[in-house]
Write a protein that holds these residues in place. Structure first.
Motif, PDB file in Angstrom:
ATOM      1  N   VAL A  18      -9.916   6.878   2.204  1.00  0.00           N
ATOM      2  CA  VAL A  18      -9.819   5.480   2.617  1.00  0.00           C
ATOM      3  C   VAL A  18      -8.758   4.777   1.773  1.00  0.00           C
ATOM      4  O   VAL A  18      -7.945   4.021   2.288  1.00  0.00           O
ATOM      5  CB  VAL A  18     -11.189   4.795   2.499  1.00  0.00           C
ATOM      6  N   GLU A  19      -8.741   5.093   0.498  1.00  0.00           N
ATOM      7  CA  GLU A  19      -7.737   4.471  -0.371  1.00  0.00           C
ATOM      8  C   GLU A  19      -6.330   4.902   0.010  1.00  0.00           C
ATOM      9  O   GLU A  19      -5.371   4.171  -0.212  1.00  0.00           O
ATOM     10  CB  GLU A  19      -8.005   4.833  -1.829  1.00  0.00           C
ATOM     11  N   ARG A  20      -6.213   6.090   0.562  1.00  0.00           N
ATOM     12  CA  ARG A  20      -4.890   6.552   0.993  1.00  0.00           C
ATOM     13  C   ARG A  20      -4.526   5.994   2.357  1.00  0.00           C
ATOM     14  O   ARG A  20      -3.469   6.291   2.878  1.00  0.00           O
ATOM     15  CB  ARG A  20      -4.852   8.071   1.030  1.00  0.00           C
ATOM     16  N   GLY A  21      -5.421   5.241   2.978  1.00  0.00           N
ATOM     17  CA  GLY A  21      -5.053   4.562   4.217  1.00  0.00           C
ATOM     18  C   GLY A  21      -5.853   4.960   5.432  1.00  0.00           C
ATOM     19  O   GLY A  21      -5.562   4.486   6.530  1.00  0.00           O
ATOM     20  N   HIS A  46      -8.283   4.512  -8.299  1.00  0.00           N
ATOM     21  CA  HIS A  46      -7.668   4.527  -6.980  1.00  0.00           C
ATOM     22  C   HIS A  46      -7.018   5.887  -6.782  1.00  0.00           C
ATOM     23  O   HIS A  46      -6.446   6.443  -7.725  1.00  0.00           O
ATOM     24  CB  HIS A  46      -6.622   3.419  -6.863  1.00  0.00           C
ATOM     25  N   ALA A  47      -7.097   6.388  -5.556  1.00  0.00           N
ATOM     26  CA  ALA A  47      -6.590   7.727  -5.262  1.00  0.00           C
ATOM     27  C   ALA A  47      -5.103   7.853  -5.541  1.00  0.00           C
ATOM     28  O   ALA A  47      -4.600   8.955  -5.743  1.00  0.00           O
ATOM     29  CB  ALA A  47      -6.885   8.079  -3.813  1.00  0.00           C
ATOM     30  N   PHE A  60     -16.346  20.874  -1.792  1.00  0.00           N
ATOM     31  CA  PHE A  60     -14.993  21.368  -1.555  1.00  0.00           C
ATOM     32  C   PHE A  60     -15.024  22.839  -1.188  1.00  0.00           C
ATOM     33  O   PHE A  60     -15.951  23.564  -1.552  1.00  0.00           O
ATOM     34  CB  PHE A  60     -14.096  21.124  -2.774  1.00  0.00           C
ATOM     35  N   HIS A 114       0.831  -1.204   0.000  1.00  0.00           N
ATOM     36  CA  HIS A 114       0.000   0.000   0.000  1.00  0.00           C
ATOM     37  C   HIS A 114       0.863   1.251   0.000  1.00  0.00           C
ATOM     38  O   HIS A 114       0.610   2.206  -0.730  1.00  0.00           O
ATOM     39  CB  HIS A 114      -0.914  -0.037   1.225  1.00  0.00           C
ATOM     40  N   ASP A 131     -14.027  11.199  -3.979  1.00  0.00           N
ATOM     41  CA  ASP A 131     -13.452  12.479  -3.574  1.00  0.00           C
ATOM     42  C   ASP A 131     -13.982  13.637  -4.417  1.00  0.00           C
ATOM     43  O   ASP A 131     -14.312  14.701  -3.897  1.00  0.00           O
ATOM     44  CB  ASP A 131     -11.932  12.362  -3.733  1.00  0.00           C
ATOM     45  N   VAL A 132     -14.100  13.426  -5.731  1.00  0.00           N
ATOM     46  CA  VAL A 132     -14.534  14.526  -6.610  1.00  0.00           C
ATOM     47  C   VAL A 132     -15.981  14.932  -6.358  1.00  0.00           C
ATOM     48  O   VAL A 132     -16.357  16.067  -6.640  1.00  0.00           O
ATOM     49  CB  VAL A 132     -14.417  14.170  -8.102  1.00  0.00           C
ATOM     50  N   ASP A 133     -16.792  13.993  -5.855  1.00  0.00           N
ATOM     51  CA  ASP A 133     -18.197  14.312  -5.625  1.00  0.00           C
ATOM     52  C   ASP A 133     -18.424  14.962  -4.261  1.00  0.00           C
ATOM     53  O   ASP A 133     -19.516  15.438  -3.979  1.00  0.00           O
ATOM     54  CB  ASP A 133     -19.039  13.035  -5.716  1.00  0.00           C
ATOM     55  N   MET A 134     -17.380  14.965  -3.440  1.00  0.00           N
ATOM     56  CA  MET A 134     -17.493  15.610  -2.131  1.00  0.00           C
ATOM     57  C   MET A 134     -17.526  17.130  -2.316  1.00  0.00           C
ATOM     58  O   MET A 134     -16.886  17.648  -3.236  1.00  0.00           O
ATOM     59  CB  MET A 134     -16.280  15.238  -1.284  1.00  0.00           C
ATOM     60  N   MET A 170     -10.105  22.124   0.103  1.00  0.00           N
ATOM     61  CA  MET A 170     -10.180  20.916   0.933  1.00  0.00           C
ATOM     62  C   MET A 170     -11.495  20.184   0.729  1.00  0.00           C
ATOM     63  O   MET A 170     -12.538  20.800   0.565  1.00  0.00           O
ATOM     64  CB  MET A 170     -10.085  21.294   2.405  1.00  0.00           C
ATOM     65  N   ARG A 171     -11.411  18.876   0.759  1.00  0.00           N
ATOM     66  CA  ARG A 171     -12.609  18.046   0.733  1.00  0.00           C
ATOM     67  C   ARG A 171     -12.679  17.291   2.051  1.00  0.00           C
ATOM     68  O   ARG A 171     -11.643  16.887   2.597  1.00  0.00           O
ATOM     69  CB  ARG A 171     -12.533  17.025  -0.400  1.00  0.00           C
ATOM     70  N   GLN A 179      -6.064  -4.151  10.746  1.00  0.00           N
ATOM     71  CA  GLN A 179      -6.071  -5.602  10.671  1.00  0.00           C
ATOM     72  C   GLN A 179      -6.427  -6.172  12.024  1.00  0.00           C
ATOM     73  O   GLN A 179      -6.221  -5.528  13.039  1.00  0.00           O
ATOM     74  CB  GLN A 179      -4.671  -6.119  10.296  1.00  0.00           C
ATOM     75  N   PRO A 188      -7.374  -8.772   7.094  1.00  0.00           N
ATOM     76  CA  PRO A 188      -7.384  -7.376   6.650  1.00  0.00           C
ATOM     77  C   PRO A 188      -8.774  -6.777   6.874  1.00  0.00           C
ATOM     78  O   PRO A 188      -9.778  -7.389   6.511  1.00  0.00           O
ATOM     79  CB  PRO A 188      -7.053  -7.453   5.162  1.00  0.00           C
ATOM     80  N   SER A 235     -11.441   8.345  -1.456  1.00  0.00           N
ATOM     81  CA  SER A 235     -10.019   8.534  -1.718  1.00  0.00           C
ATOM     82  C   SER A 235      -9.209   8.539  -0.431  1.00  0.00           C
ATOM     83  O   SER A 235      -8.099   8.020  -0.397  1.00  0.00           O
ATOM     84  CB  SER A 235      -9.801   9.842  -2.468  1.00  0.00           C
ATOM     85  N   HIS A 271      -7.536   2.232   7.951  1.00  0.00           N
ATOM     86  CA  HIS A 271      -7.136   0.868   7.595  1.00  0.00           C
ATOM     87  C   HIS A 271      -6.744   0.109   8.859  1.00  0.00           C
ATOM     88  O   HIS A 271      -6.267   0.700   9.818  1.00  0.00           O
ATOM     89  CB  HIS A 271      -5.938   0.906   6.642  1.00  0.00           C
TER      90      HIS A 271
END
Lengths: 318, 437
Positions: free
Chosen positions: B12-15, A176-177, B151, A69, B146-149, B157-158, B20, B121, B10, B18
């Motif tokens: 969440v995708e950046r971490g 993906h971001a 801003f 990641h 992210d784009v639909d948030m 900022m979103r 386990q 995970p 986005s 996250h």
């Protein structure tokens, strides 16, 4: 209405341009166009990011998924991305992402042999393509470049080892971001501020001062010589309506009138560093054009042409 | 739904959020062999079956870092007496990773005890629970692009997370609002803000306040304003869809959020129920069966699976594979929607549907007995397949099979008759033809 064209010719005026930052005006268009540009910049301009990681040895404290990641989020220089293929529609390699047209291979080998903690950073990633390398922030960040060693992936203590192979691919931020080239894209309507001078003159200096200070951003100021309220920076206005509320509280509604110019936008674009901010804007326009071409050429549009007549021709740029 | 929240996809995708979960399994062979007393066993994989070799190493234990799907073998045990190899199979519904394998070397000769640590995970999905530090917990209902948030026009900022303002008035968690606005000032200044109650957090330690108001919010507000933000912490946001200004300013600021342990992947039951419900509904519309008596103390609902011995209704409890209760209030809402067929399906067909034999002469459902067909043996000898003879049923009390009728009813109804009979109360049914009889 015969032959009337609704086509407009938007203009761009660049105000400020740095490698990772650009500020420009977009004129003679509407919010839909401005927002489309913003959206394309954020999620549709392709970049390159690590997508597949094969871990050979990992005795570090972070687990495999964690490292994968982190690798994915490392910005890679992506000037090539516009000319690359998506691995899913690559003919040369059946889409398995193993050829020069759609993928770039990276290797990382690190082992800590000393008692001092070893930082494994993006600088340790060895690329198979010299045009696609981890973004170097050392000069732009203003730190001493000998100290700055890239983005830390993991830290190793004595005896720990990390060995892996990674494949970077072209992708877009929608998937993906990590593929998003833009850190921030924002725009605001250009404000138009009219001061009712007659009403303003009826205020005392203290009242004027109160009015000027009611805005959190420095939009108005008092001329030290004439004691007149003047607009110093109308773009600092954030549409917070604070000054309008203040005017009303003072019993002078209509003291100022503020309109948003519906067809002028001020854009601020910040890139993550993978491509230059100016290039990001150009790529976004290119992609927006491609998308519009797709609409123009699709069969549905031809059908709709009969329905909309003149408007249909306009939609296709007539 | 109540207290739902939207996470930025986005982010969440950046971490963001996250995580386990670790789960350790101990396999002790000495304990197992003592219990079954079937001889000595050891960890070893088979040579004959190569299919498990991708999961299990030469020592009979899994590879570290290996992904194990439910149903895969992760460790194999060889029994020296029976000469058999037994595979341990991973249970559950989600794939896991082998994080660590620890062996107990106290027993020098051969390995008897291992600990295998698995890693699940658990990255945020719809249905996971999050909370601020003020008990404002909520469930993620959407991962929003992210784009639909919305801003911010000035900073771009979103938001990472969007919550519903209705969570505040009744719960009165003012501290969360203060946290948000104070954190905003703190991050603008790059400093901490003291959150000690009954003490001014921003005033000078000497006591002379720079602001005339003693209220904390006023002190924070004036400092926010100095940085060009709104006094009350609100900001003008633009719609992510249209790029137009939102009609009202939005209160936005940093709040510490944490993940809670209740995650949907642990609560798999509910989804299954919805699918089965829709399926049953379609089924019901296509082939409506005869209407029977309807009794309303139906308990758990589920199409197939284990049932209670006494009532023949589905059992409860997720561990046992039970159903979900379709209770009285659920019944009421079904009635209100006029979904009578669906209701009938849920409460009867999918529960304890039963066809009972009733004697119309005496009205009893308990006195009916089967009559064993006599000719059956003769047929079997002659080699002919036994014909599907109609079930012969007779009433024990009337000593006749004349008045026998079949009636569809919930099984609990029969149980009720039996319980009443045990209390010396006789229940009789009056059967009639047609609707409204």
């Amino acid at each position: 209405m015969d032959g009337a064209s609704y086509q407009r010719f938007p203009k761009i005026r660049i105000r400020e341009m740095k490698d990772d930052y650009v500020k420009f005006e977009l004129r003679d268009t509407d919010a839909s166009m401005a927002n489309a540009l913003r959206r394309v910049m954020l999620v549709e301009v392709p970049t390159i990011a690590i997508d597949l990681v094969e871990i050979e040895v990992n005795s570090s404290v972070l687990n495999d998924e964690f490292i994968a990641h982190r690798l994915g989020l490392i910005p890679l220089t992506s000037e090539r991305a516009m000319n690359m293929r998506f691995s899913r529609d690559c003919d040369a390699c059946d889409g398995d992402g193993q050829c020069e047209f759609c993928s770039v291979e990276f290797h990382l080998r690190a082992k800590c042999m000393t008692d001092q903690t070893l930082d494994v950073t993006s600088k340790d990633l060895i690329s198979s393509d010299h045009t696609v390398i981890p973004v170097d922030f050392s000069d732009s960040a203003g730190f001493d470049s000998s100290e700055q060693r890239g983005i830390i992936i993991v830290k190793l203590r004595r005896g720990q080892e990390l060995r892996l192979r990674a494949i970077a691919r072209k992708g877009i931020g929608k998937d993906h971001a990590k593929w998003s080239p833009a850190a921030t894209v924002t725009f605001m309507y250009e404000p138009e501020i009219h001061i009712n001078e007659d009403l303003m003159e009826s205020l005392t200096l203290d009242e004027k001062r109160g009015f000027v200070e009611s805005s959190p951003t420095k939009v108005f100021d008092i001329d030290p010589n004439t004691h007149q309220v003047v607009v110093v920076d109308r773009e600092a206005y954030t549409y917070d309506d604070e000054v309008l509320k203040k005017a009303e509280a003072m019993g002078k509604p209509g003291l100022v009138e503020i309109y948003a110019k519906e067809d002028n936008f001020i854009f601020t674009v910040e890139s993550t560093g993978v491509i230059k901010a100016s290039q990001l804007v150009l790529n976004a326009i290119e992609i927006l054009k491609q998308k519009l071409d797709a609409v123009r050429l699709s069969e549905d549009t031809v059908e709709a042409d009969d329905q909309f007549g003149e408007l249909g021709a306009h939609m296709r740029g007539g | 739904m109540e207290d739902a929240m939207i996470l930025n996809k986005s982010s969440v995708e950046r971490g963001m959020f996250h995580g386990q979960i670790y789960q350790t399994e101990t396999i002790d062979l000495s304990e197992q062999s003592r219990k079954s007393d079937r001889g000595r066993s050891s960890f070893r994989r088979t040579v004959t079956d190569k299919s498990t070799h991708s999961h299990i190493d030469a020592d009979g234990l899994p590879y570290v870092g290996q992904m194990i799907c439910p149903g895969d073998a992760y460790c194999s045990i060889y029994n020296e007496v029976t000469n058999m190899t037994r595979n341990m199979v991973k249970k559950g519904t989600e794939p896991v990773y082998v994080d660590y394998v620890a062996v107990d070397v106290k027993n020098k000769k051969n390995l008897q005890k291992v600990n295998i640590r698995f890693r699940h995970p658990r990255n945020p999905v719809i249905g996971d629970k999050f909370s601020s530090r003020h008990g404002q917990k909520g469930v993620c209902s959407q991962l929003w692009p992210d784009v639909d948030m919305p801003f911010s026009g000035t900073t771009g900022m979103r938001p990472d997370l969007v919550i519903n303002p209705h969570a505040f008035p009744s719960r009165m968690t003012i501290a969360m609002l203060i946290e948000s606005i104070a954190a905003k000032v703190g991050s603008l200044n790059g400093e901490f803000i003291d959150a000690t109650p009954f003490a001014s957090s921003v005033a000078d330690p000497n006591g002379d306040s720079t602001c005339e108001s003693e209220l904390l919010v006023d002190q924070i507000g004036s400092r926010l304003k100095k940085h060009g933000f709104n006094y009350h912490g609100v900001e003008v946001l633009y719609s992510g869809f249209y790029g137009t200004e939102l009609p009202c300013a939005i209160f936005i600021g940093p709040v510490y959020y944490q993940r809670l342990r209740h995650m949907v992947s642990d609560k798999f039951q509910a989804r299954y129920f919805i699918i089965s419900l829709l399926f049953a509904y379609i089924h019901q519309v296509l082939c409506p069966v005869n209407q029977g008596l309807s009794i309303l103390n139906v308990f758990q609902v589920r199409s197939t699976g284990t049932v209670d011995q006494v009532t023949r209704q589905p059992i409860k409890g997720r561990k046992k594979g039970g159903g979900i209760r379709f209770g009285e209030m659920e019944r009421d809402s079904m009635l209100a929607h006029g979904a009578a067929y669906l209701l009938h399906d849920r409460l009867h067909t999918c529960s304890d549907y039963h066809v009972a034999d009733v004697c119309s002469l005496c009205g009893s459902i308990l006195t009916t007995t089967f009559i064993q067909p006599q000719q059956r043996l003769v047929r079997e000898i002659s080699g002919l397949p036994p014909p599907r003879a109609a079930k012969k049923v007779m009433c024990q009390s009337c000593q006749t099979n004349e008045g026998m009728e079949t009636v569809a009813m919930p099984y609990v109804f029969r149980y009720l008759a039996a319980e009443l009979a045990a209390m010396n109360i006789k229940m009789t049914l009056h059967l009639g033809h047609g609707a409204g009889a």
